[in-house]
Design a protein around this motif. Structure first.
Motif, PDB file in Angstrom:
ATOM      1  N   LEU A   1       0.832  -1.214   0.000  1.00  0.00           N
ATOM      2  CA  LEU A   1       0.000   0.000   0.000  1.00  0.00           C
ATOM      3  C   LEU A   1       0.862   1.258   0.000  1.00  0.00           C
ATOM      4  O   LEU A   1       0.551   2.234  -0.690  1.00  0.00           O
ATOM      5  CB  LEU A   1      -0.948  -0.010   1.203  1.00  0.00           C
ATOM      6  N   ARG A   2       1.949   1.247   0.762  1.00  0.00           N
ATOM      7  CA  ARG A   2       2.852   2.396   0.789  1.00  0.00           C
ATOM      8  C   ARG A   2       3.501   2.591  -0.582  1.00  0.00           C
ATOM      9  O   ARG A   2       3.661   3.719  -1.052  1.00  0.00           O
ATOM     10  CB  ARG A   2       3.915   2.230   1.866  1.00  0.00           C
ATOM     11  N   SER A   3       3.860   1.520  -1.255  1.00  0.00           N
ATOM     12  CA  SER A   3       4.444   1.611  -2.597  1.00  0.00           C
ATOM     13  C   SER A   3       3.454   2.203  -3.587  1.00  0.00           C
ATOM     14  O   SER A   3       3.818   3.023  -4.432  1.00  0.00           O
ATOM     15  CB  SER A   3       4.889   0.231  -3.086  1.00  0.00           C
ATOM     16  N   ILE A   4       2.195   1.791  -3.467  1.00  0.00           N
ATOM     17  CA  ILE A   4       1.154   2.340  -4.337  1.00  0.00           C
ATOM     18  C   ILE A   4       0.983   3.830  -4.068  1.00  0.00           C
ATOM     19  O   ILE A   4       0.899   4.641  -4.999  1.00  0.00           O
ATOM     20  CB  ILE A   4      -0.176   1.576  -4.132  1.00  0.00           C
ATOM     21  N   GLU A   5       0.968   4.212  -2.790  1.00  0.00           N
ATOM     22  CA  GLU A   5       0.811   5.630  -2.440  1.00  0.00           C
ATOM     23  C   GLU A   5       2.003   6.449  -2.923  1.00  0.00           C
ATOM     24  O   GLU A   5       1.845   7.562  -3.402  1.00  0.00           O
ATOM     25  CB  GLU A   5       0.622   5.780  -0.929  1.00  0.00           C
ATOM     26  N   ARG A   6       3.221   5.898  -2.825  1.00  0.00           N
ATOM     27  CA  ARG A   6       4.408   6.592  -3.342  1.00  0.00           C
ATOM     28  C   ARG A   6       4.285   6.810  -4.847  1.00  0.00           C
ATOM     29  O   ARG A   6       4.618   7.876  -5.349  1.00  0.00           O
ATOM     30  CB  ARG A   6       5.673   5.792  -3.048  1.00  0.00           C
ATOM     31  N   ALA A   7       3.842   5.789  -5.554  1.00  0.00           N
ATOM     32  CA  ALA A   7       3.690   5.908  -7.007  1.00  0.00           C
ATOM     33  C   ALA A   7       2.645   6.966  -7.367  1.00  0.00           C
ATOM     34  O   ALA A   7       2.840   7.748  -8.308  1.00  0.00           O
ATOM     35  CB  ALA A   7       3.316   4.563  -7.610  1.00  0.00           C
ATOM     36  N   GLU A   8       1.532   7.016  -6.629  1.00  0.00           N
ATOM     37  CA  GLU A   8       0.507   8.028  -6.877  1.00  0.00           C
ATOM     38  C   GLU A   8       1.025   9.435  -6.597  1.00  0.00           C
ATOM     39  O   GLU A   8       0.671  10.388  -7.283  1.00  0.00           O
ATOM     40  CB  GLU A   8      -0.723   7.771  -6.011  1.00  0.00           C
ATOM     41  N   ALA A   9       1.870   9.572  -5.581  1.00  0.00           N
ATOM     42  CA  ALA A   9       2.383  10.892  -5.190  1.00  0.00           C
ATOM     43  C   ALA A   9       3.549  11.345  -6.061  1.00  0.00           C
ATOM     44  O   ALA A   9       3.858  12.542  -6.092  1.00  0.00           O
ATOM     45  CB  ALA A   9       2.816  10.868  -3.724  1.00  0.00           C
ATOM     46  N   ALA A  10       4.192  10.430  -6.767  1.00  0.00           N
ATOM     47  CA  ALA A  10       5.411  10.758  -7.516  1.00  0.00           C
ATOM     48  C   ALA A  10       5.273  11.981  -8.429  1.00  0.00           C
ATOM     49  O   ALA A  10       6.140  12.857  -8.405  1.00  0.00           O
ATOM     50  CB  ALA A  10       5.896   9.535  -8.298  1.00  0.00           C
ATOM     51  N   PRO A  11       4.219  12.113  -9.237  1.00  0.00           N
ATOM     52  CA  PRO A  11       4.133  13.304 -10.090  1.00  0.00           C
ATOM     53  C   PRO A  11       4.069  14.614  -9.300  1.00  0.00           C
ATOM     54  O   PRO A  11       4.421  15.669  -9.817  1.00  0.00           O
ATOM     55  CB  PRO A  11       2.839  13.092 -10.882  1.00  0.00           C
ATOM     56  N   PHE A  12       3.624  14.542  -8.066  1.00  0.00           N
ATOM     57  CA  PHE A  12       3.513  15.740  -7.238  1.00  0.00           C
ATOM     58  C   PHE A  12       4.814  16.095  -6.532  1.00  0.00           C
ATOM     59  O   PHE A  12       5.034  17.251  -6.185  1.00  0.00           O
ATOM     60  CB  PHE A  12       2.412  15.561  -6.177  1.00  0.00           C
ATOM     61  N   VAL A  13       5.658  15.101  -6.271  1.00  0.00           N
ATOM     62  CA  VAL A  13       6.812  15.356  -5.402  1.00  0.00           C
ATOM     63  C   VAL A  13       8.168  15.060  -6.034  1.00  0.00           C
ATOM     64  O   VAL A  13       9.186  15.488  -5.498  1.00  0.00           O
ATOM     65  CB  VAL A  13       6.687  14.581  -4.070  1.00  0.00           C
ATOM     66  N   ASP A  14       8.215  14.359  -7.136  1.00  0.00           N
ATOM     67  CA  ASP A  14       9.483  14.050  -7.791  1.00  0.00           C
ATOM     68  C   ASP A  14       9.626  14.910  -9.038  1.00  0.00           C
ATOM     69  O   ASP A  14       9.042  14.597 -10.081  1.00  0.00           O
ATOM     70  CB  ASP A  14       9.554  12.562  -8.179  1.00  0.00           C
ATOM     71  N   TYR A  15      10.375  15.984  -8.920  1.00  0.00           N
ATOM     72  CA  TYR A  15      10.513  16.908 -10.033  1.00  0.00           C
ATOM     73  C   TYR A  15      11.810  17.696  -9.885  1.00  0.00           C
ATOM     74  O   TYR A  15      12.326  17.868  -8.776  1.00  0.00           O
ATOM     75  CB  TYR A  15       9.314  17.860 -10.105  1.00  0.00           C
ATOM     76  N   PRO A  16      12.342  18.196 -10.997  1.00  0.00           N
ATOM     77  CA  PRO A  16      13.561  19.009 -10.922  1.00  0.00           C
ATOM     78  C   PRO A  16      13.232  20.404 -10.378  1.00  0.00           C
ATOM     79  O   PRO A  16      12.063  20.804 -10.358  1.00  0.00           O
ATOM     80  CB  PRO A  16      14.029  19.082 -12.375  1.00  0.00           C
TER      81      PRO A  16
ATOM     82  N   SER B   1       7.204  20.165 -19.986  1.00  0.00           N
ATOM     83  CA  SER B   1       6.763  18.775 -19.807  1.00  0.00           C
ATOM     84  C   SER B   1       7.927  17.808 -20.030  1.00  0.00           C
ATOM     85  O   SER B   1       8.009  16.778 -19.371  1.00  0.00           O
ATOM     86  CB  SER B   1       5.587  18.447 -20.721  1.00  0.00           C
ATOM     87  N   ARG B   2       8.857  18.142 -20.921  1.00  0.00           N
ATOM     88  CA  ARG B   2      10.061  17.313 -21.080  1.00  0.00           C
ATOM     89  C   ARG B   2      10.989  17.477 -19.885  1.00  0.00           C
ATOM     90  O   ARG B   2      11.584  16.514 -19.410  1.00  0.00           O
ATOM     91  CB  ARG B   2      10.799  17.671 -22.367  1.00  0.00           C
ATOM     92  N   TYR B   3      11.130  18.697 -19.370  1.00  0.00           N
ATOM     93  CA  TYR B   3      12.014  18.993 -18.243  1.00  0.00           C
ATOM     94  C   TYR B   3      11.515  18.326 -16.964  1.00  0.00           C
ATOM     95  O   TYR B   3      12.289  17.735 -16.215  1.00  0.00           O
ATOM     96  CB  TYR B   3      12.083  20.511 -18.053  1.00  0.00           C
ATOM     97  N   ARG B   4      10.236  18.423 -16.730  1.00  0.00           N
ATOM     98  CA  ARG B   4       9.672  17.921 -15.479  1.00  0.00           C
ATOM     99  C   ARG B   4       9.329  16.439 -15.532  1.00  0.00           C
ATOM    100  O   ARG B   4       9.379  15.748 -14.531  1.00  0.00           O
ATOM    101  CB  ARG B   4       8.421  18.719 -15.110  1.00  0.00           C
ATOM    102  N   GLY B   5       8.957  15.944 -16.667  1.00  0.00           N
ATOM    103  CA  GLY B   5       8.513  14.560 -16.751  1.00  0.00           C
ATOM    104  C   GLY B   5       7.021  14.496 -16.510  1.00  0.00           C
ATOM    105  O   GLY B   5       6.277  15.318 -17.013  1.00  0.00           O
ATOM    106  N   ALA B   6       6.576  13.551 -15.715  1.00  0.00           N
ATOM    107  CA  ALA B   6       5.140  13.391 -15.440  1.00  0.00           C
ATOM    108  C   ALA B   6       4.615  14.638 -14.733  1.00  0.00           C
ATOM    109  O   ALA B   6       5.182  15.099 -13.754  1.00  0.00           O
ATOM    110  CB  ALA B   6       4.908  12.159 -14.585  1.00  0.00           C
ATOM    111  N   MET B   7       3.528  15.162 -15.253  1.00  0.00           N
ATOM    112  CA  MET B   7       2.919  16.359 -14.669  1.00  0.00           C
ATOM    113  C   MET B   7       1.765  15.949 -13.756  1.00  0.00           C
ATOM    114  O   MET B   7       0.963  15.091 -14.121  1.00  0.00           O
ATOM    115  CB  MET B   7       2.382  17.263 -15.779  1.00  0.00           C
ATOM    116  N   PRO B   8       1.675  16.572 -12.575  1.00  0.00           N
ATOM    117  CA  PRO B   8       0.531  16.253 -11.705  1.00  0.00           C
ATOM    118  C   PRO B   8      -0.756  16.829 -12.282  1.00  0.00           C
ATOM    119  O   PRO B   8      -0.735  17.835 -12.979  1.00  0.00           O
ATOM    120  CB  PRO B   8       0.896  16.927 -10.383  1.00  0.00           C
TER     121      PRO B   8
ATOM    122  N   GLU C   1       6.814  23.362  -2.413  1.00  0.00           N
ATOM    123  CA  GLU C   1       7.999  22.575  -2.038  1.00  0.00           C
ATOM    124  C   GLU C   1       7.914  22.116  -0.585  1.00  0.00           C
ATOM    125  O   GLU C   1       8.283  20.988  -0.265  1.00  0.00           O
ATOM    126  CB  GLU C   1       9.281  23.371  -2.269  1.00  0.00           C
ATOM    127  N   ALA C   2       7.422  22.964   0.292  1.00  0.00           N
ATOM    128  CA  ALA C   2       7.270  22.559   1.697  1.00  0.00           C
ATOM    129  C   ALA C   2       6.267  21.417   1.818  1.00  0.00           C
ATOM    130  O   ALA C   2       6.489  20.455   2.553  1.00  0.00           O
ATOM    131  CB  ALA C   2       6.831  23.753   2.539  1.00  0.00           C
TER     132      ALA C   2
END
Length: 151
Positions: free
Chosen positions: A8-23, A73-80, A140-141
């Motif tokens: 479940l935590r892995s699924i939640e991480r994957a769902e959150a990735a577009p929101f929190v993993d970005y340059p 969109s190329r720079y950031r990758g997946a967009m939330p 970011e916070a």
């Protein structure tokens, strides 16, 4: 079949990735976006007396927007997506953002009606540039809180 807490935590991480993993957002973004919004505001004032100039400016601004979105969109990758399963730590961030947008548009509209398009355009530049910078700090916070919770 039930999922384990780790799954479940892995699924939640994957769902959150577009929101929190970005340059990081480039520093030039804030004044460039502020100038873009000021340009959109300026087209409103130009339509009465200089329709052709206003239309050319509008086309240039739309082309610039398209080029920017392609690059971003190329720079950031997946967009939330705003209405996707937003992590709970970020919901207030989006509410504040949309309230800020409404306040900026109301202030600029009032300035346009009372003083004219040139001051409204200048105000849009200042408010959009500052507002986007503040939103990025708030975002970011919130993203850091999500990453901490899901680590």
């Amino acid at each position: 079949m039930e999922n384990t807490p780790d799954e479940l935590r892995s699924i939640e991480r994957a769902e959150a990735a577009p929101f929190v993993d970005y340059p990081p957002t480039p520093r030039w973004y804030y004044p460039a976006a502020g100038a873009w919004f000021a340009g959109i505001t300026a087209t409103q004032g130009l339509t009465d007396d200089h329709l052709a100039i206003s239309m050319v400016l509008l086309v240039l601004l739309l082309v610039a927007f398209g080029v920017f979105m392609g690059w971003y969109s190329r720079y950031r990758g997946a967009m939330p997506r705003f209405f996707a399963r937003t992590p709970r730590e970020m919901r207030a961030t989006f509410l504040v953002y949309f309230a800020g947008v409404a306040a900026v548009l109301g202030s600029v509209w009032w300035t346009l009606a009372e003083v004219g398009w040139a001051p409204a355009s200048a105000l849009m530049f200042v408010l959009a540039t500052t507002g986007l910078w503040l939103h990025e700090r708030n975002y970011e916070a919130a993203a850091a809180r999500v990453r901490s919770r899901l680590s």
